[in-house]
Structures are given as C-alpha cells and as structure tokens.
Design an enzyme around this catalytic site. Sequence first.
Site, PDB file in Angstrom:
ATOM      1  N   LYS A   1       0.951  -1.168  -0.001  1.00  0.00           N
ATOM      2  CA  LYS A   1      -0.015  -0.048  -0.053  1.00  0.00           C
ATOM      3  C   LYS A   1       0.852   1.317  -0.003  1.00  0.00           C
ATOM      4  CE  LYS A   1      -4.331  -1.727   1.658  1.00  0.00           C
ATOM      5  NZ  LYS A   1      -5.503  -1.332   2.486  1.00  0.00           N
TER       6      LYS A   1
ATOM      7  N   LYS B   1      -5.076  -8.635  -6.524  1.00  0.00           N
ATOM      8  CA  LYS B   1      -6.545  -9.043  -5.790  1.00  0.00           C
ATOM      9  C   LYS B   1      -7.187  -7.772  -6.151  1.00  0.00           C
ATOM     10  CE  LYS B   1      -6.409  -6.664  -1.308  1.00  0.00           C
ATOM     11  NZ  LYS B   1      -6.976  -6.654  -0.002  1.00  0.00           N
TER      12      LYS B   1
ATOM     13  N   LYS C   1     -10.731  -2.197  -3.711  1.00  0.00           N
ATOM     14  CA  LYS C   1     -11.907  -0.999  -3.764  1.00  0.00           C
ATOM     15  C   LYS C   1     -10.923   0.179  -4.407  1.00  0.00           C
ATOM     16  CE  LYS C   1     -13.430  -1.948   0.916  1.00  0.00           C
ATOM     17  NZ  LYS C   1     -12.617  -1.892   2.138  1.00  0.00           N
TER      18      LYS C   1
HETATM   19  N1  AQP Z   1      -9.919  -9.770  -3.115  1.00  0.00           N
HETATM   20  C1  AQP Z   1     -10.551 -10.062  -2.187  1.00  0.00           C
HETATM   21  N2  AQP Z   1     -10.597 -11.385  -2.158  1.00  0.00           N
HETATM   22  C2  AQP Z   1     -10.836 -12.104  -0.892  1.00  0.00           C
HETATM   23  N3  AQP Z   1     -10.945 -11.121   0.134  1.00  0.00           N
HETATM   24  C3  AQP Z   1     -10.918 -10.065   0.074  1.00  0.00           C
HETATM   25  N4  AQP Z   1     -11.056  -9.103   1.120  1.00  0.00           N
HETATM   26  C4  AQP Z   1     -10.832  -8.091   0.552  1.00  0.00           C
HETATM   27  N5  AQP Z   1     -10.276  -8.046  -0.764  1.00  0.00           N
HETATM   28  C5  AQP Z   1     -10.339  -9.309  -1.296  1.00  0.00           C
HETATM   29  C6  AQP Z   1     -11.545  -9.222   2.688  1.00  0.00           C
HETATM   30  O1  AQP Z   1     -12.512  -8.674   2.854  1.00  0.00           O
HETATM   31  C7  AQP Z   1     -12.496  -8.181   4.165  1.00  0.00           C
HETATM   32  C8  AQP Z   1     -12.736  -6.388   4.065  1.00  0.00           C
HETATM   33  O2  AQP Z   1     -11.503  -5.895   3.708  1.00  0.00           O
HETATM   34  P1  AQP Z   1     -11.236  -4.474   3.920  1.00  0.00           P
HETATM   35  O3  AQP Z   1     -12.093  -3.387   3.359  1.00  0.00           O
HETATM   36  O4  AQP Z   1     -11.159  -4.097   5.592  1.00  0.00           O
HETATM   37  O5  AQP Z   1     -10.016  -4.242   3.545  1.00  0.00           O
HETATM   38  P2  AQP Z   1      -8.833  -4.610   2.288  1.00  0.00           P
HETATM   39  O6  AQP Z   1      -8.479  -6.038   2.504  1.00  0.00           O
HETATM   40  O7  AQP Z   1      -7.682  -3.669   2.204  1.00  0.00           O
HETATM   41  O8  AQP Z   1      -9.780  -4.384   1.024  1.00  0.00           O
HETATM   42  P3  AQP Z   1      -9.488  -3.686  -0.333  1.00  0.00           P
HETATM   43  O9  AQP Z   1     -10.589  -3.982  -1.342  1.00  0.00           O
HETATM   44  O10 AQP Z   1      -8.151  -4.346  -1.067  1.00  0.00           O
HETATM   45  O11 AQP Z   1      -9.514  -2.340  -0.016  1.00  0.00           O
HETATM   46  P4  AQP Z   1      -8.136  -1.306  -0.504  1.00  0.00           P
HETATM   47  O12 AQP Z   1      -8.335  -1.249  -2.078  1.00  0.00           O
HETATM   48  O13 AQP Z   1      -9.070   0.141   0.086  1.00  0.00           O
HETATM   49  O14 AQP Z   1      -6.948  -1.827   0.188  1.00  0.00           O
HETATM   50  C9  AQP Z   1     -11.321  -8.519   4.768  1.00  0.00           C
HETATM   51  O15 AQP Z   1     -11.491  -9.603   5.489  1.00  0.00           O
HETATM   52  C10 AQP Z   1     -10.352  -9.025   3.372  1.00  0.00           C
HETATM   53  O16 AQP Z   1      -9.540 -10.076   3.754  1.00  0.00           O
END
Ligand code: AQP
Length: 334
Positions: free
Chosen positions: A114, A198, A201
């Site tokens: 990140k 992956k 968001k």
């Molecule tokens: N691609 C994914 N596949 C499976 N699980 C996922 N999670 C996130 N992306 C995937 C799971 O969703 C839960 C909530 O995630 P989060 O919103 O707290 O944060 P994150 O993992 O940082 O999600 P993003 O989408 O990747 O956000 P950004 O882009 O802002 O960093 C968690 O249990 C995560 O494992």
Amino acid sequence: MNKKIFSGVQPTGNLHLGNYLGAIKNFVELHNDHHNNCVFCVVDLHAITVKQDPKELRNNIRETVATFIACGINPNKSIIFNQSAVGAHAEAAWILSCVARMGWLNRMTQFKEKAGKDKEKASIGLYSYPVLMAADILLYDTTHVPVGDDQKQHLELCRDIAKKFNTDFEVENFLQIPEPLIQKEFSRIMSLKDASKKMSKSELSDLSRINLTDNKDQIINKIKKAKTDTLPMPSNISELSTRIEAKNLMCIFSSLTNSSLEKTLEMFSGKNFSEFKDNLSEVLINKIYPISLEIKKLIDDKSYLDKILQEGSEKANLTASKKINKIREIVGFL
Ligand code: AQP
C-alpha cells in the site's frame, strides 16, 4: 468452548465481490450459527490511514452497514458498530503498540504494497494499522476471525502481540489467542483486469471489480470485458496454474454456485469463453443484483442505519470498556 467471532470491513467505498466471497458471505453463515456471539465492525479508524473525504467517509460508513444487512446479517443477532464510536479501540491500540516490535511490523507485506515506493510519505497509521487490528480483535476475547487470505499475516501478528502481552505482564490466557477463519478455497478473488493482483476497492479501474452496488448491465459489461486468453476453456487443474485469468473467473463461478473447481472445469472444458462468461454473468446477477437493490433501498434510510450503529456501539462498548479497564490495571495505570 463458545466461539466468539469478530471481523471488520473498511468503509472505503466500492465494496466488491472479493469482500463478499472472501469475508462477508462467511460472516452471514457464522452469524446464523452463533447468535449473539458475532461482532462486525465498520473500521473507520482504519479507513483514515489513507486520506478520506469526510463527507464521503460518512456515506461509506452507512453504506457498509447497509451492505452487511443487504448480504444477510441480522443486526438483532449480532453487533454491528463503527470502530471510532468505541474509544477503547484507539486506547488499546496505543498500549499494544508498546508491546509490538518494529521488526514484526517491518515484515508486513500489506504496508509495503500500500505504501508503494514512497514509504517516507505513508502515514504512521498505515504502518501501525495491524496493531489497531489486533486491538479490535483482542478487546472482545475473540476466538475466531473470518477474513480473506490477504489478512492472514495480520492475524499472525495479532497472535504474537497477544502472546507477548500475556508473557510480559505474567497474565497467562488474559488475552485470548484468536484463530483465523480463512476459507480453504476461493479466499482471494483477483482483479478482472489483472489476475496477478487482488480485487480491490482502491484500484482505479472500475472494470477491475464487481461492486456490490452494480446493476445488471454493469455486471454483464464487466464480465464481457474481463481479461481472458484466446485458448478454449481449460480442462484440468494443472492448466490453471499458467492461465490465471481463467482460473480466477472459474473460482468466482465455483464459489457463487457452491461447487468445486473440478466440477466447474468439467462443465466448461473445451468450450469457448463467451459461453462461460454468459453463465458467469447469470450467476452473478442472481446473487449480486438483489444485494445491490437492497443496499440502494437501505441507504436512503439514514436514521435506520444510524440507529443500528448507535445500538451496536452501546453493546460493543459494554464488552470493550470492561476489557480496557482490566488492561489499564494490568499495565499499572491508576
Ligand atoms: N480480493 C479479495 N478476495 C478475498 N477477500 C478479500 N477481502 C478484501 N479483498 C479481497 C477481504 O474483505 C475483508 C474486508 O476488507 P477491507 O475492506 O477491510 O480491506 P482490504 O482487504 O484492504 O480491502 P481492499 O478492497 O483491498 O481495499 P483497499 O483497496 O482499500 O485496500 C477482509 O477480510 C479482506 O480479507
């Protein structure tokens, strides 16, 4: 032993299919089996580790609650609240950051991803994020944490912090050592545009993910444009290791239809991608579109969503404040 479940989702907008299949779907199943023992947190303190527009953040907090409910979490069976409303989270994070070691945090791959190349400009919050995550979990004597595969390393760190706290202060078993609940299969959904990353968001291209608020046409269009190769559909597991785009789409299909990857391979072996994509769009529409409609309905009822957060934070505070009071006493505060 009674299971105690805790998990969080960041209110950073664009909740997507990866969040659903990797985490929220699992929350729904767990809360049906463990009434009153599940805490689902909208982790707004985590969200501000990268810059947020305050107005959008408020909307995203409510939208995350709406998404939980639209996906099937019943607020009468589990606690739904926003992290910043319970002060014990920030306080416990500070105390635990004095227990966690720099060397441990330096190994966290999510920070490296990140922060990118310019680590010097990343916020301190982004670096210490996993300590706050440990505080969230440990305040509720959590036994199990349902998360996607990307959070495995943070969970390990949480366990290390809890063990060190218990040892340093000679309070055996005071902090419960939590177990991760990561699905054996399909626990990491990849981007529709680049299956080496992956689904996320914060990815700039909206075509890289299926949002939980997408309508039918958006779903069809995104699946049509999802990256594939020019060969016919793969017919065995070993082929999938070199055809990661096909693998990702087949994993999504398998997860949504609750079937094995082998069965999906059998169904589509040798066929062309367009036929598979029509089938995938159909199962996505059946699953995601009703959720999308429900989110849009709930989001208009701000007072209902705020009431859920208010009641949830009162309940969460009862547990968290007891735990933080004990933590204060153990570390020697008056
Ligand atoms: N691609 C994914 N596949 C499976 N699980 C996922 N999670 C996130 N992306 C995937 C799971 O969703 C839960 C909530 O995630 P989060 O919103 O707290 O944060 P994150 O993992 O940082 O999600 P993003 O989408 O990747 O956000 P950004 O882009 O802002 O960093 C968690 O249990 C995560 O494992």
